[in-house]
Scaffold this motif. Sequence first.
Motif, PDB file in Angstrom:
ATOM      1  N   UNK A  97       0.842  -1.197   0.000  1.00 20.43           N
ATOM      2  CA  UNK A  97       0.000   0.000   0.000  1.00 20.43           C
ATOM      3  C   UNK A  97       0.880   1.251   0.000  1.00 20.43           C
ATOM      4  N   UNK A  98       0.780   2.044  -1.046  1.00 18.54           N
ATOM      5  CA  UNK A  98       1.684   3.178  -1.202  1.00 18.54           C
ATOM      6  C   UNK A  98       1.388   4.260  -0.161  1.00 18.54           C
ATOM      7  N   UNK A  99       2.458   4.949   0.235  1.00 15.60           N
ATOM      8  CA  UNK A  99       2.323   5.987   1.253  1.00 15.60           C
ATOM      9  C   UNK A  99       2.606   5.512   2.659  1.00 15.60           C
ATOM     10  N   UNK A 130       3.763   9.999  -3.829  1.00 11.74           N
ATOM     11  CA  UNK A 130       3.798  11.251  -3.084  1.00 11.74           C
ATOM     12  C   UNK A 130       2.458  11.977  -3.129  1.00 11.74           C
ATOM     13  N   UNK A 131       1.526  11.462  -3.908  1.00 12.42           N
ATOM     14  CA  UNK A 131       0.166  11.992  -3.885  1.00 12.42           C
ATOM     15  C   UNK A 131      -0.607  11.502  -2.657  1.00 12.42           C
ATOM     16  N   UNK A 152      15.393  10.150   2.621  1.00 14.07           N
ATOM     17  CA  UNK A 152      14.424   9.704   1.622  1.00 14.07           C
ATOM     18  C   UNK A 152      15.048   9.860   0.242  1.00 14.07           C
ATOM     19  N   UNK A 153      14.871   8.845  -0.593  1.00 16.06           N
ATOM     20  CA  UNK A 153      15.243   8.932  -2.001  1.00 16.06           C
ATOM     21  C   UNK A 153      13.958   8.804  -2.806  1.00 16.06           C
ATOM     22  N   UNK A 154      13.676   9.770  -3.636  1.00 12.60           N
ATOM     23  CA  UNK A 154      12.496   9.739  -4.496  1.00 12.60           C
ATOM     24  C   UNK A 154      12.903   9.269  -5.883  1.00 12.60           C
ATOM     25  N   UNK A 155      12.321   8.179  -6.334  1.00 10.75           N
ATOM     26  CA  UNK A 155      12.550   7.677  -7.691  1.00 10.75           C
ATOM     27  C   UNK A 155      11.669   8.504  -8.629  1.00 10.75           C
ATOM     28  N   UNK A 156      12.235   9.586  -9.142  1.00 13.29           N
ATOM     29  CA  UNK A 156      11.464  10.575  -9.910  1.00 13.29           C
ATOM     30  C   UNK A 156      11.519  10.247 -11.398  1.00 13.29           C
ATOM     31  N   UNK A 172       5.424  19.026  -9.128  1.00 10.78           N
ATOM     32  CA  UNK A 172       6.424  20.095  -9.197  1.00 10.78           C
ATOM     33  C   UNK A 172       5.865  21.430  -8.691  1.00 10.78           C
ATOM     34  N   UNK A 173       6.702  22.264  -8.064  1.00 10.84           N
ATOM     35  CA  UNK A 173       8.140  22.081  -7.827  1.00 10.84           C
ATOM     36  C   UNK A 173       8.383  21.165  -6.628  1.00 10.84           C
ATOM     37  N   UNK A 174       8.805  19.939  -6.907  1.00 10.25           N
ATOM     38  CA  UNK A 174       8.879  18.911  -5.876  1.00 10.25           C
ATOM     39  C   UNK A 174       9.947  19.206  -4.833  1.00 10.25           C
ATOM     40  N   UNK A 175      11.128  19.632  -5.271  1.00  8.26           N
ATOM     41  CA  UNK A 175      12.195  19.918  -4.300  1.00  8.26           C
ATOM     42  C   UNK A 175      11.768  21.006  -3.325  1.00  8.26           C
ATOM     43  N   UNK A 176      11.114  22.019  -3.816  1.00  6.56           N
ATOM     44  CA  UNK A 176      10.672  23.108  -2.938  1.00  6.56           C
ATOM     45  C   UNK A 176       9.610  22.657  -1.958  1.00  6.56           C
ATOM     46  N   UNK A 177       8.794  21.687  -2.360  1.00  5.39           N
ATOM     47  CA  UNK A 177       7.795  21.143  -1.429  1.00  5.39           C
ATOM     48  C   UNK A 177       8.486  20.478  -0.233  1.00  5.39           C
ATOM     49  N   UNK A 178       9.513  19.656  -0.520  1.00  5.69           N
ATOM     50  CA  UNK A 178      10.248  19.008   0.569  1.00  5.69           C
ATOM     51  C   UNK A 178      10.939  20.056   1.456  1.00  5.69           C
ATOM     52  N   UNK A 179      11.506  21.067   0.828  1.00 10.58           N
ATOM     53  CA  UNK A 179      12.167  22.122   1.614  1.00 10.58           C
ATOM     54  C   UNK A 179      11.171  22.845   2.505  1.00 10.58           C
ATOM     55  N   UNK A 180       9.964  23.071   1.984  1.00 10.46           N
ATOM     56  CA  UNK A 180       8.942  23.751   2.778  1.00 10.46           C
ATOM     57  C   UNK A 180       8.531  22.929   3.990  1.00 10.46           C
TER      58      UNK A 180
END
Length: 255
Positions: A97-99, A130-131, A152-156, A172-180
């Motif tokens: 189950x994802x997530x 990631x949804x 965490x490693x994201x297989x993008x 996107x912007x995915x990196x900025x989401x993680x930073x936030x």
Amino acid sequence: MICDAGTGHIGGDLSCADILATLYFHVLHYTPEHPENPDRDRFVMSKGHCAGALYAVLAEAGFIDADELSTFMAPESRLNGHPSRIKMPGVETSTGPLGHGLPVAVGAAMAAKMENAAWRTFALLGDGELQEGSNWEAAMAAAHFKLDRLTVIVDRNGLQQGAPTETTNTLEPLANKWRAFGWETTETDGHDIDQMMGVFDGLPLKAGHPSCIIARTVKGRGVSFMQNKVEWHHKVPNQDERARAALELERAKTS
């Protein structure tokens, strides 16, 4: 494995294979003879549908005999379509189950911090998962508790079942989401092993913060007729395609 079983997720297996190889043969601390060694690093394969790639790496690393790979998804085989903590040595938690993988990894990293232990926790996530909101709840908790031994490693690879991720639900912007969410974040080529080793060697990316590595990958990497084709999320090669794929991968290995 997938051809013989008649089912699997070959596109995602190939997109994460270089990431798994880098982790298991450069980054993770483990002893295959003692998979429950309390000092081992913990690795959570959150994108559990790509169990084929994980089993291949576990065999190469010495957790299981390579001959067992031929039993993939056979009746009563340990090699289920999703990895089982109960059945498989080297599997930290059952996933499918994802997530769910990141919340488990956060719990492991919390345990290490409470015990003042030196081992680290890594989780490999698919970009489509990631949804799932559970990931972002876990991400908030990891930053709040300053879990800087968690990575965490994201297989993008940009594709999920049926469509591109950006068509389904924009990331996107995915990196900025993680930073936030309080994570120190970087991006890398998920097929350039030297580049990935350099990133992993610099962990944690910032003291007091969990680390996120967004690995840019290609679904179906290494097989020309599979690359960036959404149907290869779970399509099974026929015998002709199997031979063509094996030839292309062998040529790439020796070039």
